[in-house]
Design a protein around this motif. Structure first.
Motif, PDB file in Angstrom:
ATOM      1  N   ARG A  41       0.878  -1.166   0.000  1.00 50.78           N
ATOM      2  CA  ARG A  41       0.000   0.000   0.000  1.00 50.78           C
ATOM      3  C   ARG A  41       0.915   1.214   0.000  1.00 50.78           C
ATOM      4  O   ARG A  41       1.607   1.470   0.985  1.00 50.78           O
ATOM      5  CB  ARG A  41      -0.918   0.024   1.205  1.00 50.78           C
ATOM      6  CG  ARG A  41      -1.919   1.169   1.163  1.00 50.78           C
ATOM      7  CD  ARG A  41      -2.744   1.242   2.431  1.00 50.78           C
ATOM      8  NE  ARG A  41      -3.771   2.272   2.328  1.00 50.78           N
ATOM      9  CZ  ARG A  41      -3.578   3.580   2.506  1.00 50.78           C
ATOM     10  NH1 ARG A  41      -2.351   4.019   2.776  1.00 50.78           N
ATOM     11  NH2 ARG A  41      -4.563   4.441   2.385  1.00 50.78           N
ATOM     12  N   ASN A  44       4.541   0.937   1.548  1.00 50.34           N
ATOM     13  CA  ASN A  44       4.565   0.043   2.713  1.00 50.34           C
ATOM     14  C   ASN A  44       4.167  -1.380   2.321  1.00 50.34           C
ATOM     15  O   ASN A  44       3.110  -1.595   1.711  1.00 50.34           O
ATOM     16  CB  ASN A  44       3.609   0.549   3.799  1.00 50.34           C
ATOM     17  CG  ASN A  44       4.004   1.911   4.318  1.00 50.34           C
ATOM     18  OD1 ASN A  44       5.179   2.194   4.522  1.00 50.34           O
ATOM     19  ND2 ASN A  44       3.005   2.773   4.530  1.00 50.34           N
ATOM     20  N   VAL A  46       2.462  -4.773   2.863  1.00 49.75           N
ATOM     21  CA  VAL A  46       1.404  -5.336   3.707  1.00 49.75           C
ATOM     22  C   VAL A  46       1.396  -6.861   3.642  1.00 49.75           C
ATOM     23  O   VAL A  46       0.728  -7.517   4.433  1.00 49.75           O
ATOM     24  CB  VAL A  46       0.019  -4.768   3.320  1.00 49.75           C
ATOM     25  CG1 VAL A  46      -0.039  -3.277   3.620  1.00 49.75           C
ATOM     26  CG2 VAL A  46      -0.323  -5.047   1.867  1.00 49.75           C
ATOM     27  N   TYR A  47       2.151  -7.439   2.689  1.00 46.93           N
ATOM     28  CA  TYR A  47       2.318  -8.893   2.644  1.00 46.93           C
ATOM     29  C   TYR A  47       3.562  -9.199   1.812  1.00 46.93           C
ATOM     30  O   TYR A  47       3.785  -8.603   0.744  1.00 46.93           O
ATOM     31  CB  TYR A  47       1.112  -9.590   2.000  1.00 46.93           C
ATOM     32  CG  TYR A  47       1.315 -11.089   1.871  1.00 46.93           C
ATOM     33  CD1 TYR A  47       0.967 -11.941   2.902  1.00 46.93           C
ATOM     34  CD2 TYR A  47       1.892 -11.633   0.727  1.00 46.93           C
ATOM     35  CE1 TYR A  47       1.190 -13.318   2.809  1.00 46.93           C
ATOM     36  CE2 TYR A  47       2.114 -13.003   0.619  1.00 46.93           C
ATOM     37  CZ  TYR A  47       1.760 -13.838   1.665  1.00 46.93           C
ATOM     38  OH  TYR A  47       1.981 -15.190   1.578  1.00 46.93           O
ATOM     39  N   SER A  62      -6.007  -3.445   2.772  1.00 47.87           N
ATOM     40  CA  SER A  62      -5.204  -2.291   3.175  1.00 47.87           C
ATOM     41  C   SER A  62      -5.757  -0.953   2.686  1.00 47.87           C
ATOM     42  O   SER A  62      -5.339   0.104   3.157  1.00 47.87           O
ATOM     43  CB  SER A  62      -3.764  -2.447   2.661  1.00 47.87           C
ATOM     44  OG  SER A  62      -3.682  -2.179   1.263  1.00 47.87           O
TER      45      SER A  62
END
Length: 354
Positions: A41, A44, A46-47, A62
């Motif tokens: 996102r 960043n 997120v996975y 997200s």
């Protein structure tokens, strides 16, 4: 030659628009290949990991309403279901391969508003490729499904109704069931449904009203059964007061081979089909059975199964039917006689009408 060129044009269009998928700056992305995927996102993570489906869901989770996810990577989600919540925009730019999860969609959006899927490329054998109910202002864009079974797009029968649904170009190959099946929609707009080698219907609309469809184009659809390239059923077009004022508009139905071409059944109606182009259907080219206020304004039937108006005893007889048609190397039969029927027929076919 014409059949090949039409599908080639559709594929070219899909290829052209796929180049736009993920354009600009999506709010979240899924990238990677093989056994390594990353969902971000913005900047960043997120996975990060080997689970393609988990990466897609993490990217979706997200973002918030009005934001966009672009899945750039290709991979398999297996039997996982991807869920899209209200207001989110989902772009499947890579090819998403899916498995079969009984009763569920590979991708679902349930009881939501303002969901958009502008682009999607799917392969596999899903129970449902896309599954919806209770949606408002749902928008589907360029959807391409090259399947080895299953059902393409499904709006559920036994859940909340939908309103204001739009679809642009839906291409479905290889579905074992229907390419597109709708239930319980008030306000449906479709540019085109192109179905190839599909086991049941190309487009099946049920208990749906206020619908506008550009083109339904089927080849080898519903071979060996009673379905059709285009089918209206289960009180489709019946208005809230029980009447059948015209509210379902179809610009063109084209069908080659397969089963039926056009089929209206089970107290459906309120429909106008501007043009048909039907050839060599293995079952009825057209069957109108217990339907009310249906108009076919023109077109051609060449060969195939007969053009038929009929009625079953459990429903009121067909009425207010008007058919203008050129029929060649085929027959037209009205049995039993409908009420207030009008036939304007030409061509070398034979007819037995009331």
């Amino acid at each position: 030659m014409a059949r090949i060129s039409i599908f080639a044009v559709a594929l070219a269009l899909a290829s052209a628009v796929s180049a736009q998928c993920g354009a600009g700056t999506p709010d979240a992305t899924v990238t990677g290949s093989g056994g390594s995927f990353t969902a971000k996102r913005g900047s960043n993570n997120v996975y990060t990991g080997s689970d393609y489906g988990a990466a897609i869901q993490a990217a979706l989770d997200s973002i918030s309403g009005g934001q966009r996810v672009a899945v750039m990577a290709s991979g398999s989600i297996g039997t996982r279901t991807i869920s899209i919540s209200s207001g989110k925009i989902f772009e499947g730019c890579g090819t998403i391969d899916v498995g079969n999860r009984s009763g569920r969609g590979a991708i679902e959006s349930l009881d939501t508003t303002d969901v958009k899927i502008p682009y999607l490329s799917m392969t596999g054998n899903p129970y449902f490729g896309l599954r919806f109910y209770g949606t408002r202002n749902l928008s589907l864009g360029q959807i391409n499904m090259n399947l080895s079974g299953g059902l393409g797009i499904r709006f559920d029968r036994d859940h909340a109704a939908n309103s204001n649904v739009s679809m642009d170009v839906i291409n479905v190959r290889g579905a074992g069931s229907h390419a597109v099946e709708t239930w319980n929609i008030d306000g449906l707009t479709i540019n085109s449904v192109i179905a190839r080698n599909v086991g049941e219907c190309g487009l099946l609309i049920q208990n749906t009203r206020n619908a506008k469809v550009g083109l339904v184009d089927g080849e080898n659809v519903a071979t060996g059964n009673g379905y059709a390239t285009f089918r209206m059923a289960n009180t489709n077009g019946q208005l809230a007061d029980g009447s059948y004022g015209t509210n379902v508009y179809i610009n063109k139905v084209k069908s080659r081979g397969g089963g039926r071409g056009v089929f209206c059944v089970s107290q459906s109606g309120g429909a106008e089909i501007k043009e048909v182009d039907l050839a060599n259907n293995g079952n009825n080219a057209i069957l109108i059975e217990n339907c009310y206020n249906v108009k076919i304004l023109g077109g051609v039937v060449n060969g195939g199964g007969e053009v038929r108006m009929s009625a079953r005893s459990e429903f009121a007889n067909s009425r207010d039917i008007s058919v203008t048609l050129t029929v060649n190397d085929n027959t037209v039969r009205e049995s039993p006689c409908g009420e207030n029927t009008t036939w304007k027929l030409s061509g070398n076919g034979k007819w037995n009408i009331c």
